[in-house]
Every structure is written in C-alpha cells, then in structure tokens.
Design a protein around this motif. Structure first.
Motif, PDB file in Angstrom:
ATOM      1  N   LYS A  70      15.661  26.642 -17.223  1.00 46.17           N
ATOM      2  CA  LYS A  70      15.592  27.396 -18.411  1.00 46.17           C
ATOM      3  C   LYS A  70      15.490  26.174 -19.890  1.00 46.17           C
ATOM      4  O   LYS A  70      15.536  26.010 -20.613  1.00 46.17           O
ATOM      5  CB  LYS A  70      16.745  28.083 -19.476  1.00 46.17           C
ATOM      6  N   LYS A  71      16.056  24.819 -18.668  1.00 47.50           N
ATOM      7  CA  LYS A  71      16.610  23.694 -19.313  1.00 47.50           C
ATOM      8  C   LYS A  71      15.228  22.633 -18.838  1.00 47.50           C
ATOM      9  O   LYS A  71      13.993  23.401 -18.755  1.00 47.50           O
ATOM     10  CB  LYS A  71      17.253  22.780 -18.919  1.00 47.50           C
ATOM     11  N   SER A  72      15.115  21.392 -19.935  1.00 46.39           N
ATOM     12  CA  SER A  72      13.769  20.394 -19.468  1.00 46.39           C
ATOM     13  C   SER A  72      13.754  20.098 -18.479  1.00 46.39           C
ATOM     14  O   SER A  72      14.405  19.648 -17.625  1.00 46.39           O
ATOM     15  CB  SER A  72      14.133  18.762 -20.610  1.00 46.39           C
ATOM     16  N   ALA A  73      12.184  20.835 -17.739  1.00 44.81           N
ATOM     17  CA  ALA A  73      12.519  20.290 -16.625  1.00 44.81           C
ATOM     18  C   ALA A  73      12.254  18.766 -16.400  1.00 44.81           C
ATOM     19  O   ALA A  73      12.420  17.579 -15.534  1.00 44.81           O
ATOM     20  CB  ALA A  73      10.585  20.587 -15.930  1.00 44.81           C
ATOM     21  N   THR A  74      11.836  18.518 -17.182  1.00 41.66           N
ATOM     22  CA  THR A  74      11.142  15.815 -17.643  1.00 41.66           C
ATOM     23  C   THR A  74      12.392  15.674 -16.883  1.00 41.66           C
ATOM     24  O   THR A  74      12.570  15.054 -16.053  1.00 41.66           O
ATOM     25  CB  THR A  74      10.021  16.026 -18.137  1.00 41.66           C
ATOM     26  N   ASP A  75      13.733  15.800 -17.699  1.00 41.27           N
ATOM     27  CA  ASP A  75      14.392  15.057 -17.208  1.00 41.27           C
ATOM     28  C   ASP A  75      15.378  15.437 -16.515  1.00 41.27           C
ATOM     29  O   ASP A  75      16.012  14.612 -15.869  1.00 41.27           O
ATOM     30  CB  ASP A  75      15.550  15.524 -18.838  1.00 41.27           C
ATOM     31  N   ILE A  76      15.420  17.234 -15.847  1.00 32.73           N
ATOM     32  CA  ILE A  76      15.988  17.305 -14.533  1.00 32.73           C
ATOM     33  C   ILE A  76      15.585  16.653 -13.377  1.00 32.73           C
ATOM     34  O   ILE A  76      15.651  15.889 -12.124  1.00 32.73           O
ATOM     35  CB  ILE A  76      16.087  18.335 -14.849  1.00 32.73           C
ATOM     36  N   LEU A  77      13.786  16.283 -13.164  1.00 40.23           N
ATOM     37  CA  LEU A  77      13.425  15.603 -12.766  1.00 40.23           C
ATOM     38  C   LEU A  77      13.712  14.296 -12.335  1.00 40.23           C
ATOM     39  O   LEU A  77      13.953  13.140 -11.292  1.00 40.23           O
ATOM     40  CB  LEU A  77      11.681  16.380 -12.790  1.00 40.23           C
ATOM     41  N   ILE A  78      13.652  13.854 -13.601  1.00 40.08           N
ATOM     42  CA  ILE A  78      13.482  12.149 -13.483  1.00 40.08           C
ATOM     43  C   ILE A  78      14.966  11.881 -13.004  1.00 40.08           C
ATOM     44  O   ILE A  78      15.477  10.648 -12.600  1.00 40.08           O
ATOM     45  CB  ILE A  78      12.974  11.834 -15.032  1.00 40.08           C
ATOM     46  N   GLU A  79      16.446  12.732 -13.673  1.00 36.01           N
ATOM     47  CA  GLU A  79      17.833  11.800 -13.130  1.00 36.01           C
ATOM     48  C   GLU A  79      17.313  11.927 -11.655  1.00 36.01           C
ATOM     49  O   GLU A  79      18.554  11.508 -11.289  1.00 36.01           O
ATOM     50  CB  GLU A  79      18.258  13.243 -14.138  1.00 36.01           C
ATOM     51  N   GLY A  80      16.839  13.429 -11.387  1.00 37.26           N
ATOM     52  CA  GLY A  80      16.847  13.975  -9.673  1.00 37.26           C
ATOM     53  C   GLY A  80      16.524  12.657  -9.190  1.00 37.26           C
ATOM     54  O   GLY A  80      17.042  12.347  -8.033  1.00 37.26           O
ATOM     55  N   LEU A  81      15.594  12.657  -9.546  1.00 40.10           N
ATOM     56  CA  LEU A  81      14.486  10.894  -9.035  1.00 40.10           C
ATOM     57  C   LEU A  81      15.224   9.440  -8.909  1.00 40.10           C
ATOM     58  O   LEU A  81      15.588   8.989  -8.070  1.00 40.10           O
ATOM     59  CB  LEU A  81      13.025  10.597  -9.531  1.00 40.10           C
ATOM     60  N   SER A  82      16.188   9.742  -9.633  1.00 40.74           N
ATOM     61  CA  SER A  82      16.963   8.726 -10.107  1.00 40.74           C
ATOM     62  C   SER A  82      17.495   8.226  -8.781  1.00 40.74           C
ATOM     63  O   SER A  82      18.491   7.761  -7.936  1.00 40.74           O
ATOM     64  CB  SER A  82      17.850   8.092 -11.089  1.00 40.74           C
ATOM     65  N   LYS A  83      18.392   9.557  -8.519  1.00 40.57           N
ATOM     66  CA  LYS A  83      19.722   9.750  -7.788  1.00 40.57           C
ATOM     67  C   LYS A  83      18.827   9.064  -6.144  1.00 40.57           C
ATOM     68  O   LYS A  83      19.117   9.753  -4.911  1.00 40.57           O
ATOM     69  CB  LYS A  83      19.911  11.030  -6.876  1.00 40.57           C
ATOM     70  N   LEU A  84      17.052   9.402  -6.046  1.00 42.03           N
ATOM     71  CA  LEU A  84      16.814   9.575  -4.920  1.00 42.03           C
ATOM     72  C   LEU A  84      15.889   8.105  -4.897  1.00 42.03           C
ATOM     73  O   LEU A  84      15.075   8.211  -3.636  1.00 42.03           O
ATOM     74  CB  LEU A  84      15.410  10.542  -4.632  1.00 42.03           C
ATOM     75  N   GLU A  85      16.092   6.947  -5.775  1.00 45.74           N
ATOM     76  CA  GLU A  85      15.043   5.845  -5.431  1.00 45.74           C
ATOM     77  C   GLU A  85      15.636   5.072  -4.654  1.00 45.74           C
ATOM     78  O   GLU A  85      14.613   4.367  -3.922  1.00 45.74           O
ATOM     79  CB  GLU A  85      15.336   5.346  -6.283  1.00 45.74           C
ATOM     80  N   TYR A  86      16.716   5.618  -3.646  1.00 45.26           N
ATOM     81  CA  TYR A  86      16.744   4.657  -2.350  1.00 45.26           C
ATOM     82  C   TYR A  86      16.300   5.293  -1.076  1.00 45.26           C
ATOM     83  O   TYR A  86      15.686   4.592  -0.346  1.00 45.26           O
ATOM     84  CB  TYR A  86      18.709   5.058  -2.117  1.00 45.26           C
ATOM     85  N   ARG A  87      15.209   5.857  -1.271  1.00 41.10           N
ATOM     86  CA  ARG A  87      14.762   6.299  -1.019  1.00 41.10           C
ATOM     87  C   ARG A  87      13.017   6.138  -0.306  1.00 41.10           C
ATOM     88  O   ARG A  87      12.077   6.422   0.186  1.00 41.10           O
ATOM     89  CB  ARG A  87      14.231   8.030  -0.435  1.00 41.10           C
ATOM     90  N   GLY A  88      12.630   5.543  -1.686  1.00 43.66           N
ATOM     91  CA  GLY A  88      11.209   4.934  -1.470  1.00 43.66           C
ATOM     92  C   GLY A  88      11.039   4.253  -3.088  1.00 43.66           C
ATOM     93  O   GLY A  88      11.994   4.997  -4.417  1.00 43.66           O
ATOM     94  N   TYR A  89      10.037   3.492  -3.585  1.00 42.59           N
ATOM     95  CA  TYR A  89      10.421   2.444  -4.813  1.00 42.59           C
ATOM     96  C   TYR A  89       9.167   2.507  -5.552  1.00 42.59           C
ATOM     97  O   TYR A  89       9.293   1.579  -6.778  1.00 42.59           O
ATOM     98  CB  TYR A  89      11.616   2.075  -5.472  1.00 42.59           C
ATOM     99  N   ASP A  90       8.345   2.794  -4.823  1.00 43.11           N
ATOM    100  CA  ASP A  90       6.838   2.082  -4.964  1.00 43.11           C
ATOM    101  C   ASP A  90       5.842   2.586  -6.051  1.00 43.11           C
ATOM    102  O   ASP A  90       5.170   2.016  -6.702  1.00 43.11           O
ATOM    103  CB  ASP A  90       6.295   2.221  -3.676  1.00 43.11           C
TER     104      ASP A  90
END
Ligand code: F6R
Length: 608
Positions: free
Chosen positions: A10-30
């Motif tokens: 029910k929350k803002s998908a964009t905010d949650i996705l960006i926050e999640g991706l910030s925790k995964l940047e160690y997996r790639g950042y191209d």
C-alpha cells in the motif's frame, strides 16, 4: 551479479524500491532502474550509472504506484547504457522484467522470437524474457511466465510486473539468489535480505525452480509443475551490515566463498563437453592465430600473477612463446612489438593506469590486443580488439580473490582456444583439460570445507615477522600470489621464491622457527620439492605444505599439511591458491587488521 527488488503493498513502491536497491548496490552499480504500475500502465525509468543518478533523474511525482520492480546492474551482456539497463519490457511495454543471472541460450531464443516478429532494442540476454512471456501470454501471467522460464537455460532470479494483471508480481529463482519478504499486507522480493530488513524480518528463502506469486498482499509459492509449496518463514535475527556480506564477517571471506560459482560462471557456454571452445566475443581467426609469433601478457599485482600461470598454459598447450611483464615496467622500455605480436592484458577493474598505457603502446605498434577483465565497458574492454570477460561479479574487498581464479580460467580458455585452432596438442589432451575445468567448481568447494584447519594454522603463526612461500613451476606462480595476499592484508613481510633458487642466496634468511609455506602440488616436481623442503627444515624452518591428495608422505617431512583434491597439475593453481587466501584472511583477523580495506591500498589504481 546484479540486484533485484520488488514491492507490492500500500506504500509508495518507488520509495521502497530505491531504498531496497541502495542496500544491493554492492551487487553492481553500472545502471539502475525501476518499473512501477501507474494508473494501470507500466512506467519504466532506468539510467546508466549509479543509483544516485536514477534518484536524481526520476520524477517520483509521476511514478506514483504501489506495485513495482527494481534493478541495479553489473553488466555482462551489453555495455552499461540506458538502453541495456533493466527493467526490460516487451514492445508495447505491458510486461517488465528484472533479471539477475545469465540466459545462456538467449541467442537461440532471440533468433526464434525475431522470426516470430519480435523486435529487440538492447544487447542484453534479458530482453528475450519479456518477449517470451508476451509470446505465451493468454490472460494468466503466472502460466505465461512458467512457460517462458521452461524455455530458458542458465541462471536467473527474475521479477515481473504486467499491465494486464496490475496487482501481481511473479518471480522465480535458479542458481541466482532470491528471497521473499512477508510484511503486514505487503510483500517483497529481493536478491538479498538487507533490501527488505527495514520493512520485515520474515522471509521465505527460495530454492531453485520455485515460483512466487504475489497478489494483493498474499504470497504463494509453486514448484516447477505448479504444485503449491508450503514453506517455513525464516525470521532474520542479524543486522543489515552482516546481511549485506551474506552473513560473512567480511567481503573478502564472502568473495573467497563465491569462487566455486565464479569459476562455473566464467566457464559457462565457453567450455562445453564435446564441443570446441566457444569464444564468440573474440574475433581472432585461425589464420590470424597462425600468424602470431609472440605473445606479451601484461598486468599488475594479482592480475600479473594470473598472467604467470597464463604464460605457462599458453606455451604448454598452444606452443606460442609468451613473455609476461608487469605493466609499469613494460610501458617504459622499448619492447619489440609488431603486427605479429599479440598482447593479452589482464585487469579486474579494467581501469589500471599502467595496464591501459601498455595496451595503448601495443596498439600504437599495430599489435592485436585481447583484454581479460571483470568490468563490462571498462577502459581496457573498450580499447582492446577483443575482450574475454571474467564473470566473477563485483569484487568489493581490496584484496583480489575471486577475480584471480576467474582470470586463471580465462587464461586456460584462451590457451585451449589457440591449441584447438593450431592443433598444437592432441584433441584427447584438450578434452581431458576441459573435463578437469568443468569439475573445478565442486573441487574448489571441497577446498573451502577445510577452512577450520587453515584457521588453526593462522592462530599458530600470526605473530611471525617474516614468512616465505616456496614452489616450483606453477606452484611458484601461486606462491607469488599467496605472498602478495599475506603482505597486503596482514602487513607481514613475506617473499615468494622459486624453490630451486633458494640455494643461490635466500636460504641464508632461514633460521630457527621461520615459517615456510611450501607448495607441492605439481606431481612431476614433487620429489624435487621434497628435497627443497628438507633443506629449509634442516635450517630450523617450520613448514606448512599445500599438496595434492595422495601425497601424504609429505607429512613425514613437514609440521602441517593441507590437501587439495587430485587434478591435472596445469589446473592445480585454481585450487592451491584457496588455502593461501584463507590463511592470509585468518592471519589478518588474528592481527586485528582492516581486512577489506588494508592500509595504503585502493581497489583500482588509476594513477601511475
Ligand atoms: C591484490 C590486488 C592488486 C590488483 C592490481 C591490478 O589483491 O588486488 O594487486 O590485482 O592493482 O588491478 P586490476 O586487476 O584492476 O588491473
């Protein structure tokens, strides 16, 4: 290696996705991107570069929705670019897909889909997936997705959204990680737990070939035959920092443990039983190979040590003379280069200043250059004539481990490719080496199982001021790498010597209790190595040996020994380096050093 996330709630998908991706940047950042269902349409925003770039460009006022998927990319197929970024969509953008992994049969699928009228925009393997789902779609996303997945070979963690079924996300994993987070009226998918930890600690840890259907806050999991699977929730008790390192204390230890997978990935589709080596990314022809009269391998540090093994492999298999040199020396002398010279540069980062300068020098003298690198679209990849990528995934720890073993794999592949084209050795011999390579991933995992033993060695010797690494032939090449690892992360002075050279001076350094790490994996040199071990023991050294299973006679001579599974001597470096990496790691821990960021060092050396 890439990172994927998905959110439905029910929350803002964009905010949650960006926050999640910030925790995964160690997996790639191209590159980074998201696809969100906005007013019943699939809206995609994706850009080359780090996540910060996406955040800067994205208009979150437009991306208003509660369902979406996101991706942070480590490029394999296709250079980093906006177009090659994920999510990828079908032509009319009703289906969007994020993918971590490699679709090995994507060329075959692409040609077939093109013959069915599908148009492709990117250079990626992933783009076949939305088109395949589109092809099978008849009103049920999960059904179409399952049919599409059954066509794919390779490794994948996938997340999919679809305009026609806007309250659903479907996902699957095979040989790439994926977890499902379960919250209050919301659910998540992610490549790794840290991406969901701010929202839930309850997750499903998926097994290979398990499909996920997220719908209106409910999660169902199915097997390959669409039978529902009941899974236990796993409650995460660790903190986000530990989770990012996959539960390991340091990136270096995590990367050491990723080596079996890195080996397998780098061999994938290139070495296949019963087939010729497939290097479609290298365009050098049989005639051009026949013309080569000398090869230079040029690199720095650990990559240089991979080159030392490469020289041995190419000369033994392809019968072409090879000179190996560190790039900082090569670039300032006047090496004899002409159009019959081939240069192979090796660089994990693809940005090392000296290696790049050596490459340019070779090109200015009309030599052909092959680059072995881990970073798609890096400077050496762009400037070389041909590129062979090591598929190790991002290496975060400064001390190189998984990149090194994949560089060795790349060297063997090139040596075999030349040998096949030149018919320089018998095809039965080539087949034998190929099978050895294909078994290495499992054998590397066996070596890792001995880490407690190596840890015990480390506890005994971590206070030493000096250590010596000895070996003959390929063991000497590995000794150099072991010694470098020890220096850089534990700050202990160490030297690597060709064991036969000892008597010509260095043996004067050996005294009571000096630690010597003796590599004795090269069967045909075993007896000679035993004599060298005895020479140092007589002078008071304590010796830890790395030998091949079946050579336990060595225990009569040394203080401790660790064994690697039996393999042909030529590929032994891939296994024998692992105990040395672990030894340096545990010594560094005992000494309380900063393992992942050792003093005075940088991951990529872009200055001279
Ligand atoms: C050692 C290490 C360095 C690099 C060297 C070359 O663990 O990582 O010695 O191998 O700086 O770097 P690349 O491979 O990026 O050219």
């Amino acid at each position: 290696m890439c990172g994927i996330v998905g959110y439905l709630g029910k929350k803002s998908a964009t905010d949650i996705l960006i926050e999640g991706l910030s925790k995964l940047e160690y997996r790639g950042y191209d590159s980074a991107g998201v696809a969100v269902i906005v007013d019943g349409s699939v809206v995609v925003e994706k850009y080359k570069g780090r996540l910060a770039n996406l955040e800067e460009k994205i208009d979150s006022n437009k991306l208003v929705g509660n369902v979406g998927i996101g991706h942070t990319r480590w490029a394999t197929h296709g250079v980093p670019s906006d177009l090659n970024s994920h999510p990828h969509t079908n032509e009319n953008q009703t289906i969007a897909v994020v993918h971590n992994g490699i679709i090995e049969n994507y060329m075959v699928l692409k040609e077939w889909l093109q013959s069915e009228g599908y148009k492709f925009k990117s250079e990626t393997d992933t783009e076949v997936i939305p088109h395949l789902i589109d092809y099978y779609y008849e009103g049920d996303l999960l059904d179409a997705f399952m049919k599409a997945v059954k066509k794919m070979e390779g490794s994948y963690a996938l997340g999919v959204v679809c305009k026609e079924e806007p309250n659903k996300i479907v996902a699957v994993r095979k040989d790439s990680p994926l977890i499902v987070g379960v919250g209050e009226g919301e659910s998540f998918i992610a490549s790794d737990i840290p991406a969901v930890l701010n929202h839930t600690r309850n997750v499903y840890l998926l097994e290979d070939n398990e499909f996920v259907l997220m719908e209106d806050g409910n999660v169902k999991i199915f097997d390959f035959n669409k039978n529902e699977v009941k899974k236990e929730i796993y409650h995460v008790t660790w903190n986000a920092d530990a989770a990012e390192k996959g539960g390991y204390d340091h990136f270096m230890l995590k990367e050491i443990h990723e080596q079996p997978k890195a080996i397998k990935d780098t061999l994938t589709s290139r070495v296949v039983k019963g087939q010729k080596i497939n290097l479609d990314s290298i365009k050098i022809t049989k005639e051009q190979i026949a013309e080569i009269d000398k090869i230079y391998i040029v690199a720095c540090g650990t990559a240089y040590h991979a080159g030392v093994v490469g020289k041995y492999a190419i000369e033994k298999l392809a019968k072409i003379p090879v000179e190996i040199e560190v790039a900082s020396e090569f670039r300032y002398r006047e090496p004899l280069i002409n159009e019959r010279t081939l240069m192979i540069v090796i660089s994990q980062s693809g940005e090392t200043a000296d290696t790049l300068a050596a490459l340019r020098l070779a090109k200015s003298e009309n030599a052909r250059v092959i680059a072995i690198t881990n970073v798609v679209g890096s400077s050496v990849a762009r400037e070389a004539d041909d590129v062979l990528y090591t598929w190790a995934g991002p290496e975060i720890a400064v001390a190189s481990t998984k990149a090194y073993v994949t560089q060795l794999i790349a060297m063997y592949i090139i040596a075999l490719y030349f040998a096949e084209n030149k018919e320089s050795i018998r095809s039965t011999e080539i087949d034998k080496i190929k099978s050895e390579l294909l078994n290495l991933s499992e054998k590397a995992a066996e070596v890792l199982n001995q880490k407690e033993k190596v840890k015990a060695f480390a506890k005994k010797i971590y206070m030493d001021k000096d250590m010596y690494f000895l070996g003959r032939g390929l063991d000497y090449a590995v000794a150099m790498e072991g010694s470098l690892k020890l220096k850089e992360i534990s700050y202990i002075h160490s030297e690597a010597y060709a064991a036969g050279e000892l008597k010509h001076g260095p043996i004067a350094l050996i005294e009571d209790d000096t630690t010597v790490i003796a590599l004795a994996t090269q069967e045909y040199l075993f007896e000679k190595m035993l004599s060298n071990i005895k020479e140092v023991i007589t002078r008071g050294a304590k010796v830890i040996a790395v030998a091949m299973e079946g050579h336990d006679v060595i225990e009569k001579s040394v203080d401790d020994a660790i064994y690697i599974p039996r393999v042909m001597p030529i590929v032994a470096p891939i296994l024998s380096v692992i105990p040395l990496q672990l030894l340096s790691y545990y010594i560094s821990i005992e000494k309380g050093c900063d393992v992942d960021k050792p003093r005075n060092l940088a991951k990529s050396v872009t200055v001279e």
